[in-house]
Design a protein around this motif. Structure first.
Motif, PDB file in Angstrom:
ATOM      1  N   PRO A 164      17.545   9.359 -11.241  1.00 25.75           N
ATOM      2  CA  PRO A 164      19.011   9.276 -11.273  1.00 25.75           C
ATOM      3  C   PRO A 164      19.590   9.352  -9.859  1.00 25.75           C
ATOM      4  O   PRO A 164      19.256  10.259  -9.091  1.00 25.75           O
ATOM      5  CB  PRO A 164      19.420  10.490 -12.112  1.00 25.75           C
ATOM      6  CG  PRO A 164      18.274  11.454 -11.981  1.00 25.75           C
ATOM      7  CD  PRO A 164      17.039  10.616 -11.835  1.00 25.75           C
ATOM      8  N   VAL A 165      20.422   8.407  -9.538  1.00 25.00           N
ATOM      9  CA  VAL A 165      21.017   8.342  -8.206  1.00 25.00           C
ATOM     10  C   VAL A 165      22.522   8.166  -8.357  1.00 25.00           C
ATOM     11  O   VAL A 165      22.983   7.209  -8.996  1.00 25.00           O
ATOM     12  CB  VAL A 165      20.435   7.167  -7.383  1.00 25.00           C
ATOM     13  CG1 VAL A 165      21.051   7.132  -5.989  1.00 25.00           C
ATOM     14  CG2 VAL A 165      18.920   7.271  -7.280  1.00 25.00           C
ATOM     15  N   SER A 166      23.285   9.073  -7.760  1.00 28.13           N
ATOM     16  CA  SER A 166      24.741   8.985  -7.819  1.00 28.13           C
ATOM     17  C   SER A 166      25.244   8.036  -6.736  1.00 28.13           C
ATOM     18  O   SER A 166      24.535   7.756  -5.759  1.00 28.13           O
ATOM     19  CB  SER A 166      25.359  10.375  -7.614  1.00 28.13           C
ATOM     20  OG  SER A 166      25.106  10.846  -6.302  1.00 28.13           O
ATOM     21  N   PRO A 167      26.458   7.518  -6.870  1.00 28.19           N
ATOM     22  CA  PRO A 167      27.009   6.638  -5.837  1.00 28.19           C
ATOM     23  C   PRO A 167      27.077   7.297  -4.459  1.00 28.19           C
ATOM     24  O   PRO A 167      26.784   6.659  -3.443  1.00 28.19           O
ATOM     25  CB  PRO A 167      28.405   6.298  -6.362  1.00 28.19           C
ATOM     26  CG  PRO A 167      28.300   6.471  -7.843  1.00 28.19           C
ATOM     27  CD  PRO A 167      27.345   7.603  -8.047  1.00 28.19           C
ATOM     28  N   SER A 222      11.692   1.019  -4.757  1.00 28.32           N
ATOM     29  CA  SER A 222      10.628   0.884  -5.753  1.00 28.32           C
ATOM     30  C   SER A 222      10.394   2.187  -6.510  1.00 28.32           C
ATOM     31  O   SER A 222      10.154   2.177  -7.728  1.00 28.32           O
ATOM     32  CB  SER A 222       9.335   0.428  -5.079  1.00 28.32           C
ATOM     33  OG  SER A 222       8.896   1.376  -4.122  1.00 28.32           O
ATOM     34  N   SER A 223      10.460   3.332  -5.811  1.00 24.06           N
ATOM     35  CA  SER A 223      10.250   4.617  -6.482  1.00 24.06           C
ATOM     36  C   SER A 223      11.399   4.939  -7.436  1.00 24.06           C
ATOM     37  O   SER A 223      11.169   5.492  -8.527  1.00 24.06           O
ATOM     38  CB  SER A 223      10.087   5.734  -5.452  1.00 24.06           C
ATOM     39  OG  SER A 223      11.286   5.944  -4.725  1.00 24.06           O
ATOM     40  N   VAL A 224      12.625   4.600  -7.046  1.00 19.85           N
ATOM     41  CA  VAL A 224      13.772   4.832  -7.928  1.00 19.85           C
ATOM     42  C   VAL A 224      13.630   4.012  -9.202  1.00 19.85           C
ATOM     43  O   VAL A 224      13.888   4.502 -10.317  1.00 19.85           O
ATOM     44  CB  VAL A 224      15.088   4.484  -7.193  1.00 19.85           C
ATOM     45  CG1 VAL A 224      16.252   4.423  -8.183  1.00 19.85           C
ATOM     46  CG2 VAL A 224      15.380   5.506  -6.108  1.00 19.85           C
ATOM     47  N   ILE A 225      13.172   2.770  -9.057  1.00 19.02           N
ATOM     48  CA  ILE A 225      13.005   1.902 -10.225  1.00 19.02           C
ATOM     49  C   ILE A 225      11.844   2.386 -11.097  1.00 19.02           C
ATOM     50  O   ILE A 225      11.970   2.473 -12.327  1.00 19.02           O
ATOM     51  CB  ILE A 225      12.768   0.451  -9.776  1.00 19.02           C
ATOM     52  CG1 ILE A 225      14.014  -0.098  -9.077  1.00 19.02           C
ATOM     53  CG2 ILE A 225      12.404  -0.436 -10.970  1.00 19.02           C
ATOM     54  CD1 ILE A 225      13.812  -1.467  -8.455  1.00 19.02           C
ATOM     55  N   PHE A 226      10.708   2.728 -10.481  1.00 21.74           N
ATOM     56  CA  PHE A 226       9.515   3.100 -11.248  1.00 21.74           C
ATOM     57  C   PHE A 226       9.714   4.430 -11.976  1.00 21.74           C
ATOM     58  O   PHE A 226       9.377   4.546 -13.162  1.00 21.74           O
ATOM     59  CB  PHE A 226       8.299   3.188 -10.326  1.00 21.74           C
ATOM     60  CG  PHE A 226       7.010   3.464 -11.039  1.00 21.74           C
ATOM     61  CD1 PHE A 226       6.254   2.421 -11.568  1.00 21.74           C
ATOM     62  CD2 PHE A 226       6.536   4.768 -11.190  1.00 21.74           C
ATOM     63  CE1 PHE A 226       5.069   2.666 -12.245  1.00 21.74           C
ATOM     64  CE2 PHE A 226       5.350   5.024 -11.851  1.00 21.74           C
ATOM     65  CZ  PHE A 226       4.607   3.972 -12.389  1.00 21.74           C
ATOM     66  N   VAL A 237      10.503  11.111  -4.737  1.00 16.72           N
ATOM     67  CA  VAL A 237       9.955  10.303  -3.632  1.00 16.72           C
ATOM     68  C   VAL A 237      11.077   9.743  -2.777  1.00 16.72           C
ATOM     69  O   VAL A 237      11.003   9.751  -1.540  1.00 16.72           O
ATOM     70  CB  VAL A 237       9.086   9.158  -4.192  1.00 16.72           C
ATOM     71  CG1 VAL A 237       8.634   8.231  -3.068  1.00 16.72           C
ATOM     72  CG2 VAL A 237       7.886   9.712  -4.940  1.00 16.72           C
ATOM     73  N   SER A 238      12.140   9.282  -3.424  1.00 18.94           N
ATOM     74  CA  SER A 238      13.262   8.694  -2.683  1.00 18.94           C
ATOM     75  C   SER A 238      13.917   9.709  -1.763  1.00 18.94           C
ATOM     76  O   SER A 238      14.320   9.386  -0.640  1.00 18.94           O
ATOM     77  CB  SER A 238      14.296   8.120  -3.662  1.00 18.94           C
ATOM     78  OG  SER A 238      14.740   9.132  -4.559  1.00 18.94           O
ATOM     79  N   LEU A 256       0.827  -1.206   0.000  1.00 17.54           N
ATOM     80  CA  LEU A 256       0.000   0.000   0.000  1.00 17.54           C
ATOM     81  C   LEU A 256       0.863   1.260   0.000  1.00 17.54           C
ATOM     82  O   LEU A 256       0.523   2.262  -0.650  1.00 17.54           O
ATOM     83  CB  LEU A 256      -0.926   0.004   1.219  1.00 17.54           C
ATOM     84  CG  LEU A 256      -2.085  -0.994   1.190  1.00 17.54           C
ATOM     85  CD1 LEU A 256      -2.774  -1.055   2.556  1.00 17.54           C
ATOM     86  CD2 LEU A 256      -3.094  -0.635   0.104  1.00 17.54           C
ATOM     87  N   ASN A 257       1.989   1.228   0.717  1.00 12.90           N
ATOM     88  CA  ASN A 257       2.912   2.366   0.730  1.00 12.90           C
ATOM     89  C   ASN A 257       3.505   2.610  -0.646  1.00 12.90           C
ATOM     90  O   ASN A 257       3.630   3.754  -1.086  1.00 12.90           O
ATOM     91  CB  ASN A 257       4.034   2.104   1.737  1.00 12.90           C
ATOM     92  CG  ASN A 257       3.795   2.772   3.068  1.00 12.90           C
ATOM     93  OD1 ASN A 257       4.101   3.937   3.253  1.00 12.90           O
ATOM     94  ND2 ASN A 257       3.213   2.034   3.994  1.00 12.90           N
ATOM     95  N   ILE A 258       3.882   1.538  -1.316  1.00 13.63           N
ATOM     96  CA  ILE A 258       4.462   1.682  -2.660  1.00 13.63           C
ATOM     97  C   ILE A 258       3.459   2.322  -3.605  1.00 13.63           C
ATOM     98  O   ILE A 258       3.759   3.298  -4.303  1.00 13.63           O
ATOM     99  CB  ILE A 258       4.915   0.304  -3.191  1.00 13.63           C
ATOM    100  CG1 ILE A 258       6.101  -0.210  -2.379  1.00 13.63           C
ATOM    101  CG2 ILE A 258       5.286   0.399  -4.667  1.00 13.63           C
ATOM    102  CD1 ILE A 258       6.485  -1.646  -2.704  1.00 13.63           C
ATOM    103  N   TYR A 259       2.235   1.785  -3.617  1.00  7.66           N
ATOM    104  CA  TYR A 259       1.210   2.312  -4.524  1.00  7.66           C
ATOM    105  C   TYR A 259       0.837   3.752  -4.162  1.00  7.66           C
ATOM    106  O   TYR A 259       0.616   4.589  -5.053  1.00  7.66           O
ATOM    107  CB  TYR A 259      -0.028   1.421  -4.505  1.00  7.66           C
ATOM    108  CG  TYR A 259       0.103   0.198  -5.382  1.00  7.66           C
ATOM    109  CD1 TYR A 259       0.224   0.327  -6.764  1.00  7.66           C
ATOM    110  CD2 TYR A 259       0.115  -1.079  -4.844  1.00  7.66           C
ATOM    111  CE1 TYR A 259       0.357  -0.786  -7.583  1.00  7.66           C
ATOM    112  CE2 TYR A 259       0.241  -2.201  -5.648  1.00  7.66           C
ATOM    113  CZ  TYR A 259       0.362  -2.045  -7.025  1.00  7.66           C
ATOM    114  OH  TYR A 259       0.494  -3.145  -7.821  1.00  7.66           O
TER     115      TYR A 259
END
Length: 384
Positions: free
Chosen positions: A350-353, A342-346, A167-168, A89-92
């Motif tokens: 872009p996420v740096s190291p 999940s939000s990064v994938i959806f 979101v992340s 539910l949190n993801i959605y």
């Protein structure tokens, strides 16, 4: 007739003998009959009966143990399912919420609508008697209003942040919640945190700072709103400990959340009009739909955010009523990891190291905090 003493089981004693023992409250030497007068058949029957009873008792004990194990397994499976529903539910919610805020940048209106959906769900729950209705006392009015205001602000500020940054990143900032929990516990409850608790806050603060400096979607309004939501949410939690001290008048977790939802809805309606005006008009919806969603898709996501918004918090309170606060805190930490990934994938954020390192460090600190909270301080010896 010769006199001797026999050691007999309680099942071989006659009722007269047992009464005699009970009346005198001390053991008596029971004269033994002569071998010729002993009824061996009766004695064998009594011994056989004792054996059958003992075996039945052992079987019942084994059956009880098996049923207890089955109940424990059932409870574990139920908790696992509830944690899974909570995370899903949190993801959605976060995905649908971000999609709506991208094309409908009115967080106050959206939050009011979500509280309205929650209010409707609460009324249905009470009408169908899925949960008992709360019994109100006059002493609950002021605490309830105070907690509801903090609850309203916490959710509104979170939506403002979600509309401004990724979101992340919002959830990385919200990993700072333990810091404010400790801060308000010191200021309002006069609690002194242990050295382990303070040490666990270092990676949380450092990780959030590192992630903020390297966040591609950084925005001061989004950052400040997420940080302010930490303040309001944790002040709500600490204030609930202060206000709900009388058990006979305190609401259970689900009813407390339900009452706060209803108050928040009516509290936020005038502010939505004052701050944003009435935006749920065909013109505004059509303009929002032109940004990438059809009107039908936009309305569907509106309703889904409202359902998920209330449902995930309801499930969270249900889990809290079944497990310890520390276990719930660990689950909340895992939930934040799941939502961020999940939000990064959806959204293909872009996420740096270095940003990933900061996020991971903050989440590791939250997990460490939830673990060290299990350590109970050693009581100081009283002075002679």
């Amino acid at each position: 007739m010769e006199s001797c003493a026999l050691t007999l089981s309680s099942s071989t004693l006659t009722s007269t003998t047992l009464n005699h023992i009970n009346q005198k409250n001390r053991p008596r030497i029971i004269p033994c009959a002569s071998p010729s007068s002993i009824n061996y058949k009766t004695t064998y029957s009594r011994i056989h009966y004792d054996f059958v009873v003992a075996r039945a008792a052992a079987s019942a004990s084994e059956a009880s143990g098996e049923s207890s194990n089955a109940a424990e397994i059932g409870r574990t499976l139920q908790l696992a399912a509830m944690f899974g529903v909570w995370y899903l539910l949190n993801i959605y919610f976060n995905i649908f919420n971000k999609q709506v805020l991208k094309v409908f940048p009115y967080p106050t209106t959206l939050t009011t609508f979500q509280f309205g959906c929650g209010t409707l769900m609460v009324l249905i729950m009470w009408t169908l008697k899925l949960h008992p209705r709360p019994k109100f006392h006059k002493s609950q009015i002021v605490p309830g209003l105070t907690l509801a205001v903090a609850h309203t602000m916490g959710n509104l500020l979170t939506n403002i942040s979600l509309g401004k940054v990724a979101v992340s990143f919002t959830h990385t900032i919200k990993a700072m919640e333990p810091f404010f929990t400790v801060l308000f516990s010191v200021l309002l409850l006069s609690e002194r945190p242990s050295m382990w608790v303070v040490s666990s806050l270092v990676p949380i603060v450092g990780g959030v700072a590192l992630a903020s400096f390297t966040e591609a979607s950084f925005n001061w309004i989004g950052f400040a709103s997420a940080m302010a939501s930490n303040v309001t949410n944790q002040s709500r939690n600490v204030l609930s400990k202060i206000f709900m001290v009388r058990k006979e008048e305190a609401l259970d977790n689900i009813n407390l959340f339900s009452v706060m939802t209803i108050i928040s809805f009516f509290f936020l309606i005038p502010f939505a009009f004052l701050l944003e005006g009435f935006k749920l008009t065909p013109e505004h919806l059509q303009f929002a739909a032109s940004q990438g969603l059809t009107v039908r898709e936009l309305l569907a996501r509106f309703v889904l955010t409202g359902i998920c918004f209330h449902s995930y918090q309801q499930v969270s309170y249900m889990i809290l009523s079944m497990v310890s606060p520390v276990t719930h805190a660990v689950g909340n930490c895992v939930k934040r990891v799941v939502v961020i990934v999940s939000s990064v994938i959806f959204f293909k954020t872009p996420v740096s190291p270095v940003n990933s390192l900061g996020t991971g460090l903050a989440l590791a600190g939250v997990f460490l905090y939830s673990r060290v909270k299990r350590i109970k301080p050693t009581p100081k010896p009283k002075a002679a």
